[in-house]
Design an enzyme around this catalytic site. Structure first.
Site, PDB file in Angstrom:
ATOM      1  CB  THR A 195      -1.168   0.236   1.278  1.00  0.00           C
ATOM      2  OG1 THR A 195      -1.979  -0.920   0.864  1.00  0.00           O
ATOM      3  CG2 THR A 195      -1.536   1.382   1.487  1.00  0.00           C
ATOM      4  CB  VAL A 224     -13.422  -2.529   2.491  1.00  0.00           C
ATOM      5  CG1 VAL A 224     -12.854  -0.950   2.725  1.00  0.00           C
ATOM      6  CG2 VAL A 224     -14.171  -2.652   1.586  1.00  0.00           C
ATOM      7  N   GLY A 248      -5.052  -5.363   7.231  1.00  0.00           N
ATOM      8  CA  GLY A 248      -5.840  -3.859   7.755  1.00  0.00           C
ATOM      9  C   GLY A 248      -6.991  -4.373   8.757  1.00  0.00           C
TER      10      GLY A 248
HETATM   11  N1  ASP Z   1      -3.410  -2.301   4.444  1.00  0.00           N
HETATM   12  C1  ASP Z   1      -3.661  -2.842   3.201  1.00  0.00           C
HETATM   13  C2  ASP Z   1      -5.321  -3.520   3.649  1.00  0.00           C
HETATM   14  O1  ASP Z   1      -4.927  -4.139   4.424  1.00  0.00           O
HETATM   15  C3  ASP Z   1      -2.935  -3.430   2.348  1.00  0.00           C
HETATM   16  C4  ASP Z   1      -1.057  -3.595   2.875  1.00  0.00           C
HETATM   17  O2  ASP Z   1      -1.274  -2.001   3.912  1.00  0.00           O
HETATM   18  O3  ASP Z   1      -0.454  -3.600   1.891  1.00  0.00           O
HETATM   19  O4  ASP Z   1      -6.320  -3.800   2.444  1.00  0.00           O
END
Ligand code: ASP
Length: 336
Positions: A195, A224, A248
């Protein structure tokens, strides 16, 4: 009052300035990266993209633009680069699609915008900005968000635009592990995130934060994560700005970004202490992992993570980008 007017007033009255921090931009390109994951060419490309994001964001700050603009500028560069799990290069869902999430928050007004599950928006962070600035809503999802994008003149692309071979292969690996009933197939994929996010402080002392992602490899249709959820993956107010990256579900359950800000605001913890409490203590205690970038109103930054690496960098008033990827690479931060 502008910073120069405040400076003049403080000189005339010989009183110290409350907000005297220089503008600063801090970015991340995701936690979980490990040395074995990257070829020399991939590492070079990722570093070049991080540098470019910092330089373009800095240009906005140096021109006196709001922190919000530095954040969207930097994130747009990272979304367009296939090295990261956001925009082009996003990870695949279980059924082989890309579903993108993003959010943005202006700490000076508490205005926020977010989108989730979009499949045709080239730069989800720009749609999050449009939701914030041109709709009465904070969050829009799926096809509704895409028709709003069309009405706002936001670039839409064919879903094939987001595809990269590397992410496709990551999905194939995750599917095989799942089919083989591997006990911790989810943990294996959960080590790699990617991300992107940015936090900035502008010349007028305003803070902003933003985050953009493809989510997690092999996620189910409609899942999500934290990135588009204000308070989980992104938060900014007058005292702090935070963007997270990691597993997440754990960031949602701990309201991670807001918890870091609350610790800074109510407990008077610095960015490092507050970031460590959430990222290195609360989230791992529940079984999660990841990292975050944190910035305070007086220009102190922290980049806590509990993985073997996190793409990260910052740029201050002198316009020199500072970058690191792996945990053993030193990255002296402003205010430390
Ligand atoms: N936090 C993001 C999610 O769970 C994944 C990430 O940080 O790459 O969608």
């Amino acid at each position: 009052m502008s910073r120069s007017a405040a400076l003049l007033l403080s000189l005339c009255l010989s009183i110290p300035l409350a907000q005297a921090a220089d503008p600063v931009l801090v970015i991340h390109g995701g936690a979980g990266v490990e040395r074995g994951d990257l070829s020399a060419a991939e590492e070079k490309a990722a570093r070049a993209a991080l540098r470019q994001a910092l330089l373009k964001g800095h240009q906005a700050l140096a021109a006196g633009k709001p922190a919000l603009e530095a954040v969207t500028t930097a994130i747009t560069v990272l979304e367009d680069d296939p090295s990261f799990n956001a925009g082009k290069g996003a990870v695949f869902t279980h059924d082989g699609r890309n579903e993108l999430d993003a959010s943005l928050m202006d700490g000076s007004t508490l205005a926020a915008g977010a989108v989730a599950g979009v499949q045709r928006v080239r730069n989800p962070i720009l749609l999050a900005q449009a939701v914030m600035q041109h709709s009465p809503h904070v969050m829009m999802v799926g096809q509704g968000a895409e028709s709003f994008a069309a009405s706002q003149g936001i670039a839409l692309v064919d879903p094939g635009y987001f595809r990269t071979e590397k992410r496709w292969q990551q999905l194939q690996k995750a599917l095989k592990e799942e089919a083989a009933g591997q006990a911790h197939a989810d943990l294996e994929t959960a080590r790699h995130f990617g991300t992107v996010g940015a936090v900035a402080l502008d010349a007028q002392g305003r803070l902003a934060a933003g985050t953009s992602t493809g989510g997690m490899t092999n996620k189910r249709y409609g899942r999500v994560g934290d990135s588009p959820i204000i308070g989980a993956g992104t938060y900014a107010n007058a005292s702090c700005a935070v963007s997270g990256t990691g597993w997440g579900e754990f960031y949602i359950r701990t309201a991670a970004a807001h918890d870091i800000c609350a610790r800074m605001q109510y407990l008077r913890q610095g960015p490092e202490q507050a970031g460590r409490a959430v990222i290195n203590e609360r989230i791992p205690a529940l079984g999660g992992n990841g990292g975050a970038i944190v910035l305070s109103a007086d220009g102190r930054a922290a980049t806590p993570f509990n993985t073997q690496g996190m793409y990260r960098g910052w740029i201050g008033a002198d316009g020199v980008p500072h970058l690191a990827i792996f945990a053993d690479e030193p990255l002296p931060l402003p205010g430390q």
